[in-house]
Design a protein around this motif. Structure first.
Motif, short mmCIF file in Angstrom:
data_model
loop_
_atom_site.label_atom_id
_atom_site.label_comp_id
_atom_site.label_asym_id
_atom_site.label_seq_id
_atom_site.Cartn_x
_atom_site.Cartn_y
_atom_site.Cartn_z
N PHE A 15 -1.84 51.71 -8.94
CA PHE A 15 -1.12 52.84 -9.51
C PHE A 15 -0.26 53.58 -8.53
N VAL A 16 -0.43 53.28 -7.26
CA VAL A 16 0.46 53.87 -6.28
C VAL A 16 1.86 53.31 -6.51
N PHE A 17 1.96 52.24 -7.30
CA PHE A 17 3.24 51.63 -7.59
C PHE A 17 3.73 52.12 -8.95
N SER A 18 3.55 53.41 -9.23
CA SER A 18 3.64 53.86 -10.61
C SER A 18 5.01 54.13 -11.17
N LEU A 19 5.26 53.54 -12.29
CA LEU A 19 6.37 53.88 -13.17
C LEU A 19 5.96 53.37 -14.52
N CYS A 20 5.27 52.25 -14.49
CA CYS A 20 4.73 51.78 -15.76
C CYS A 20 3.23 51.78 -15.62
N THR A 21 2.60 52.91 -15.52
CA THR A 21 1.16 52.99 -15.34
C THR A 21 0.53 53.92 -16.33
N VAL A 22 -0.31 53.46 -17.14
CA VAL A 22 -1.04 54.37 -17.98
C VAL A 22 -2.44 54.20 -17.54
N GLY A 23 -2.98 54.96 -16.91
CA GLY A 23 -4.30 54.90 -16.39
C GLY A 23 -4.96 53.57 -16.52
N LYS A 24 -5.88 53.30 -15.68
CA LYS A 24 -6.50 52.00 -15.66
C LYS A 24 -7.49 51.79 -16.77
N GLY A 25 -8.01 50.57 -16.78
CA GLY A 25 -8.95 50.24 -17.82
C GLY A 25 -10.36 50.56 -17.45
N HIS A 26 -10.61 51.12 -16.29
CA HIS A 26 -11.98 51.45 -15.96
C HIS A 26 -12.01 52.68 -15.08
N GLU A 205 -10.82 49.64 -28.82
CA GLU A 205 -9.86 48.59 -29.16
C GLU A 205 -9.25 47.96 -27.91
N TYR A 206 -9.24 48.71 -26.83
CA TYR A 206 -8.70 48.17 -25.57
C TYR A 206 -9.44 46.88 -25.20
N LEU A 207 -10.76 46.93 -25.20
CA LEU A 207 -11.54 45.75 -24.83
C LEU A 207 -11.51 44.67 -25.90
N GLU A 208 -11.25 45.07 -27.13
CA GLU A 208 -11.06 44.07 -28.18
C GLU A 208 -9.82 43.23 -27.91
N VAL A 209 -8.75 43.89 -27.47
CA VAL A 209 -7.53 43.14 -27.12
C VAL A 209 -7.77 42.30 -25.87
N VAL A 210 -8.55 42.82 -24.91
CA VAL A 210 -8.89 42.02 -23.73
C VAL A 210 -9.58 40.72 -24.17
N ARG A 211 -10.51 40.84 -25.11
CA ARG A 211 -11.20 39.63 -25.60
C ARG A 211 -10.20 38.64 -26.20
N ARG A 212 -9.32 39.13 -27.06
CA ARG A 212 -8.34 38.24 -27.69
C ARG A 212 -7.39 37.63 -26.68
N SER A 213 -7.02 38.41 -25.67
CA SER A 213 -6.11 37.91 -24.65
C SER A 213 -6.76 36.84 -23.80
N LEU A 214 -8.04 37.02 -23.47
CA LEU A 214 -8.77 35.98 -22.74
C LEU A 214 -8.89 34.72 -23.59
N PRO A 433 -3.38 45.46 -23.78
CA PRO A 433 -4.33 46.21 -24.63
C PRO A 433 -3.77 47.54 -25.14
N TRP A 434 -2.80 48.10 -24.47
CA TRP A 434 -2.28 49.40 -24.88
C TRP A 434 -1.46 49.33 -26.16
N HIS A 435 -1.07 48.14 -26.57
CA HIS A 435 -0.28 48.07 -27.81
C HIS A 435 -1.09 48.55 -29.01
N ALA A 436 -2.41 48.60 -28.86
CA ALA A 436 -3.27 49.06 -29.97
C ALA A 436 -3.03 50.53 -30.30
N LEU A 437 -2.47 51.29 -29.37
CA LEU A 437 -2.17 52.71 -29.62
C LEU A 437 -0.67 52.97 -29.70
N GLY A 438 0.10 51.89 -29.81
CA GLY A 438 1.54 52.03 -29.82
C GLY A 438 2.16 51.68 -31.17
#
Length: 489
Positions: A15-26, A205-214, A433-438
């Motif tokens: 996140f120190v490289f931030s411009l497209c950062t929405v907080g992490k997943g953990h 839903e974040y982790l649900e998308v993680v599952r589908r992506s894996l 995973p963030w597309h679930a709230l977009g």
């Protein structure tokens, strides 16, 4: 060298490289946005804008200096003005030399600004990060910063008659949409990439998308991850296993589980390896100086499928060691008490001052976004919503009731999914995973969505490369055509 908080380390890396950062997943925060690393080589000159501390109290005359950057390489006297919105980390001047928005700027003759978000990077409105000071950190104050910057800069540089376009990815993507929504007289159009516009306390839903992506890489991958996670959860119930677990995951000290939050912190740290990789899978961050871009879903699922490493638990440990090796972490500190100490350090020199303490404050007072294991349709276990919510009280004395009310107010103020505006485009990737709230389907012809199959967080914002999938190239072209059409209206 041992690190006192894995979360702080990974925040620094990602996140120190931030411009497209929405907080992490953990670790209680989210993942978002493209990043802008301030140590990246760039010819962009660091500039400063005198900003108001509190835009909503006319009697408060306090001011501070906000950092911004300019690129006038492509500026045409009749061209638009592009404003890139910074997020929950330092603004990276590398984005003044690279990125899809500059391709658009060259074609449209745009003058480009990038404004760093208050309380991140070098933009310090207050003397420290105490909770009393952080009350001036909010999306509403950030939007007012953008509005004041746009008003003053337009007047000073004769840009009032020019059409301004806002860009942002992740949380800054939300800000780009909301800037157009709340200040339509100041911003003509917006590109809101990977923007979670709907606030939500519990975000399983974040982790649900993680599952589908894996599973999109290997259908067995999330099943193997679940077996490993479940095995570890059972082992944590038996203190006699702690020595072996400490060795397997190369912990900095012997594992100590004295409360449910200790086990939750450990389990979330390990799950975060998969969450991070999925969110940024195969994106083009190398220009920002980001390491670890070679670790993809394919790589992690390859490790999980490698029977020569042992059972799924052993492969899970191998993933953790691979990530540590990639980021040059010699041992893993999974002490929640150390994390608590770091997150409650209010100094600008503190270990969480790079963005961790600030962003988690915003989740506790505006957004929620907690990626819990409360859904059965995901592969991890052990870090429920209660674990995340309790951190709001531990770090900022924000109760669960206050959090719930704050999130409700956020949706009431911005509208959540029900956005009523015009000339905002919403790009999202199916892997992210963030597309679930977009916004993933058109709200109206004036509020179009661009849903990109097979891409991750903010993929369309990064510089193009030869290995980009054709649907990503087409999405970039489509966004440009929309902006071009709107600017000609």
């Amino acid at each position: 060298m041992a690190f006192h908080s894995t979360w702080i380390v990974l925040w620094t890396i990602l996140f120190v490289f931030s411009l497209c950062t929405v907080g992490k997943g953990h670790k209680g925060f989210v993942k978002f946005a493209p990043r802008l690393h301030s140590t990246q080589n760039s010819e962009a000159e660091e500039k400063w804008f005198i900003q108001k501390l509190d835009h909503f109290n006319g009697q408060d005359t306090r001011e501070w200096k906000q950092r911004y950057f300019v690129n006038d390489t492509f500026a045409h006297p009749d061209g638009p003005v592009f404003l890139m919105i910074g997020g929950e980390g330092p603004a990276n001047p590398a984005w003044m030399d690279h990125g899809t928005w500059l391709t658009y700027a060259e074609k449209l003759g745009a003058l480009c600004f990038m404004l760093e978000h208050r309380f991140y990077g070098k933009s310090h409105p207050t003397v420290d990060l105490s909770t009393d000071g952080l009350r001036f950190l909010s999306s509403r104050q950030a939007l007012a910063d953008l509005a004041h910057f746009r008003t003053v800069m337009a007047k000073a540089q004769g840009l009032s008659s020019r059409k301004w376009v806002a860009f942002g990815g992740s949380y800054p993507g939300s800000l780009a949409a909301w800037f157009r929504l709340k200040y339509p007289h100041l911003v003509y159009a917006s590109a809101a990439t990977s923007a979670p516009v709907h606030a939500q306390v519990n975000f399983p839903e974040y982790l649900e998308v993680v599952r589908r992506s894996l599973a999109s890489e290997n259908s067995n991958c999330p099943l193997l991850v679940k077996k490993a996670s479940d095995t570890l959860v059972e082992l944590l119930k038996d203190p006699t296993t702690y020595d072996n677990i400490s060795k397997d995951f190369n912990l900095c000290s012997k594992l100590q589980i004295q409360s449910e939050r200790d086990s939750a912190y450990f389990l979330e740290t390990l799950a975060g390896n998969f969450m991070d990789v999925v969110q940024y899978n195969q994106d083009n961050r190398a220009f920002e100086g980001v390491i670890g871009t070679n670790i993809t879903i394919e790589v992690l699922c390859g490790v999980m499928a490698d029977a020569s490493l042992g059972d799924p638990y052993a492969r899970y440990a191998a993933v953790a060691r691979l990530m540590m090796e990639t980021f040059s972490i010699k041992c893993l500190d999974v002490s929640f008490n150390n994390y608590l100490r770091d997150m409650t350090n209010t100094s600008w020199d503190g270990p969480a001052a790079g963005g961790g303490r600030q962003w988690v404050y915003q989740t506790c007072t505006e957004f929620g976004f907690y990626q819990s294991t409360d859904s059965p349709n995901q592969p991890f276990a052990g870090f429920p919503l209660e674990y995340h919510v309790k951190q709001c009280a531990d770090f900022y004395n924000v109760s669960a009731e206050q959090l719930a009310e704050a999130v409700a107010q956020t949706n009431e103020y911005y509208g959540g999914y029900d956005i009523r505006s015009s000339r905002i485009v919403f790009p999202n990737g199916s892997i992210d995973p963030w597309h679930a709230l977009g916004i993933t389907s058109d709200i109206s012809p004036e509020l179009p969505a661009v849903f990109i199959e097979g891409t991750a967080h903010c993929a369309n914002m990064y510089p193009a490369r030869s290995q980009d999938p054709p649907q990503l190239a087409l999405a970039r072209d489509h966004i440009f055509l929309l902006l071009q059409q709107w600017l000609q209206e």
